[in-house]
Scaffold this active site. Structure first.
Site, mmCIF file in Angstrom:
data_model
loop_
_atom_site.group_PDB
_atom_site.id
_atom_site.type_symbol
_atom_site.label_atom_id
_atom_site.label_comp_id
_atom_site.label_asym_id
_atom_site.label_seq_id
_atom_site.Cartn_x
_atom_site.Cartn_y
_atom_site.Cartn_z
ATOM 1 N N ASP A 78 0.753 -1.431 0.054
ATOM 2 C CA ASP A 78 -0.244 0.074 -0.095
ATOM 3 C C ASP A 78 0.854 0.930 0.128
ATOM 4 O OD1 ASP A 78 1.025 -0.744 2.596
ATOM 5 O OD2 ASP A 78 -0.454 0.818 3.767
ATOM 6 N N GLU A 171 0.341 -1.107 5.132
ATOM 7 C CA GLU A 171 1.031 -1.476 6.138
ATOM 8 C C GLU A 171 0.950 0.680 6.990
ATOM 9 O OE1 GLU A 171 4.837 0.894 8.098
ATOM 10 O OE2 GLU A 171 3.714 1.501 6.309
HETATM 11 ZN ZN ZN Z 1 6.756 2.307 4.065
#
Ligand code: ZN
Length: 401
Positions: A78, A171
Site C-alpha cells: 500500500d 502498513e
Molecule cells: Zn513504508
C-alpha cells in the site's frame, strides 16, 4: 531478466492507497490487484508456492541450500493516504545538480535548495513524480528490489539461503502486521525492505503509549456561579501546564522521547485531552507516564477525587529488546551493505514499524534501506543506481550465509 527500475515503474502504475477509515483487510480492494499481479509474476519466475491469502497478503518461497538459514524479506504494497496515490506519472531523469522540472504546466520543480538530500544523488538517474502525486517508492521499491534479487538467485542458482517473501497490505495505516502469518511464513528471521536512504539500517524504534484524560467539572448559570462552578476546561489546561514543556515533539530529536497532545475537546461540565507518549528507552517512557499520573493525582487532591480520570495504555515496544541478543542479523546486513558499496549507518526510528510488531510476535525483523527519499509527499524520488545497490545488498545477505 527485468531490471529493478522497470519492475518498479510497473508497480507504481497500480493505485494501492490504503484507507484508515475502512475496517476491512485489505482496507482497499484495489491493493489486491497489485497482489494478484505480483503472484503471477512470482509464478512465472518459478516461485511455485506464490499465492495471495484472503486478506491480501502475498507469500512465496525461493528454496535454498538445506542447512542454511531461512531468511524472510518483507515489503508493503500500500501507499500512504497523506498524498494522492493514483495516476502516477513517474519518469527517469538524469540528475546533475540543476533544478528538476517535474511539471511544465504547473511549474513544479524539485530543487536541491529545498531538499539538500539531492546532493548525494548528483550523477545518478532519479525516478521522480510529476509533482502532483506521491511516487510510491515507499514501499514498491522494496517489492521491486526483493523480486529482482529473487529472480537473480533463481537464474544463477548456486548456494544461497532459503528466501521467504512476504508482501503485506495496509502498513501505512499501522495494520500490516495484524494478519501476517508468522508461523506459516516459517523464516528464522527477516528484514523489512521499507527504509529510505541507502546504507540505513534500523532496529530501534519508539516504545509507545497513549493517554486519555477526562476532566469533570460542574456547570451552573454563570450569573450565579460564585463558589459553585467548576470549569472542566480550566482543569484540563492546568493539567497540560503541569507537563514538561521541553518534552513536546517540536523540541525533541534523535533519542529524545516526547509527550504529544493530539486532541482536545471541552465544555464546562466535561473536557478531554488525548496524548501519545514515545521514548526509545522503556524506563523513560514509564517516567513520562508517572509525570502524567502525578499531575492527575495533584488535581484530584486539589479539586476532589474523581475530577481527573487518566487512562494510560501501551501501544507497541522498541524492537531493540528483541534484536539485541541476536545482533548477528544486524551485522550480516551491515556486511552485505559494505560489499554492495554502501556505508552502513544505524538510525533510530522515531516511530514504529511492522518489523517491530513482528519482532514481538517472534519474527526478528530489522528494517533495511530501499534508496527512496521524501516519502509520503509529492517530491518523493528514488535514484535508479541506489535501487540497484539495494538489490546487490540483498544478494549478499542471501548468498554470504
Ligand atoms: Zn513504508
Amino acid at each position: 531478466m527485468e531490471t529493478v527500475s522497470s519492475r518498479f515503474l510497473r508497480y507504481v502504475s497500480f493505485d494501492t492507497q490504503s484507507d484508515e477509515n475502512s475496517q476491512s483487510c485489505p482496507s482497499t480492494e484495489k491493493q489486491k490487484r497489485l497482489g494478484q499481479a505480483l503472484v503471477e509474476e512470482m509464478l512465472q519466475m518459478g516461485i511455485r508456492d506464490a499465492h495471495m491469502d484472503t486478506h491480501g497478503y502475498v507469500y512465496g518461497t525461493v528454496p535454498g541450500e538445506p542447512g542454511l538459514p531461512t531468511i524472510g524479506l518483507i515489503a508493503h504494497m500500500d501507499t500512504a493516504p497523506d498524498a494522492p496515490g493514483a495516476n502516477i506519472r513517474a519518469k527517469i531523469v538524469p540528475y546533475d545538480g540543476k533544478d528538476i522540472l517535474l511539471n511544465e504546466e504547473r511549474q513544479i520543480y524539485l530543487r536541491e535548495a529545498d531538499y539538500p538530500i539531492l546532493n548525494r544523488s548528483r550523477g545518478k538517474h532519479l525516478i521522480v513524480t510529476d509533482g502532483t502525486t506521491l511516487l510510491g517508492a515507499d514501499d514498491k521499491a522494496g517489492i521491486a528490489e526483493i523480486l529482482t534479487a529473487a529472480e537473480r538467485l533463481i537464474a544463477a542458482g548456486g548456494k544461497h539461503a532459503t528466501v521467504k517473501i512476504g508482501f503485506t497490505p495496509d502498513e501505512e495505516i499501522g495494520r500490516g502486521a495484524d494478519l501476517f502469518d508468522v508461523p506459516g511464513f516459517g523464516a528464522d528471521y527477516a528484514y523489512t525492505m521499507d527504509g529510505g536512504t541507502v546504507g540505513e539500517i534500523e532496529y530501534e524504534n519508539f516504545n509507545a503509549a497513549s493517554a486519555k484524560a477526562l476532566f469533570h467539572g460542574l456547570n451552573i448559570h454563570p450569573g450565579s456561579a460564585k463558589g459553585k462552578m467548576v470549569n472542566a476546561m480550566y482543569i484540563a489546561m492546568e493539567f497540560q501546564s503541569l507537563l514538561p514543556v521541553e518534552q513536546k515533539p517540536e523540541y525533541t530529536d534523535g533519542y529524545e522521547g516526547f509527550i504529544h497532545l493530539t486532541h482536545m475537546e471541552g465544555e464546562v461540565e466535561c473536557s478531554k485531552l488525548a496524548y501519545i507518549l514515545r521514548d526509545h528507552d522503556l524506563q523513560k517512557l514509564n517516567e513520562k507516564k508517572r509525570i502524567m499520573s502525578d499531575a492527575a493525582a495533584f488535581l484530584n487532591a486539589k479539586y476532589g477525587e474523581g475530577t481527573v480520570e487518566l487512562t494510560l495504555k501501551d501501544s507497541y515496544y522498541n524492537m531493540k529488546q528483541c534484536i539485541l541478543p541476536h545482533m548477528e542479523i544486524v551485522e550480516r546486513a551491515k556486511e552485505a551493505m559494505v560489499k554492495a558499496g554502501m556505508q552502513p549507518r544505524e538510525v533510530p526510528i522515531r516511530g514504529g514499524t511492522d518489523g517491530a510488531r513482528l519482532s514481538y510476535q517472534g519474527l526478528l525483523c530489522p528494517n533495511l534501506c530501499t534508496g527512496g527519499e521524501n516519502y509520503h509527499g509529492r517530491f518523493e524520488f528514488i535514484p535508479v543506481e541506489d535501487m540497484e545497490q539495494c538489490v546487490d545488498m540483498l544478494e549478499h545477505i542471501l548468498r554470504d550465509v
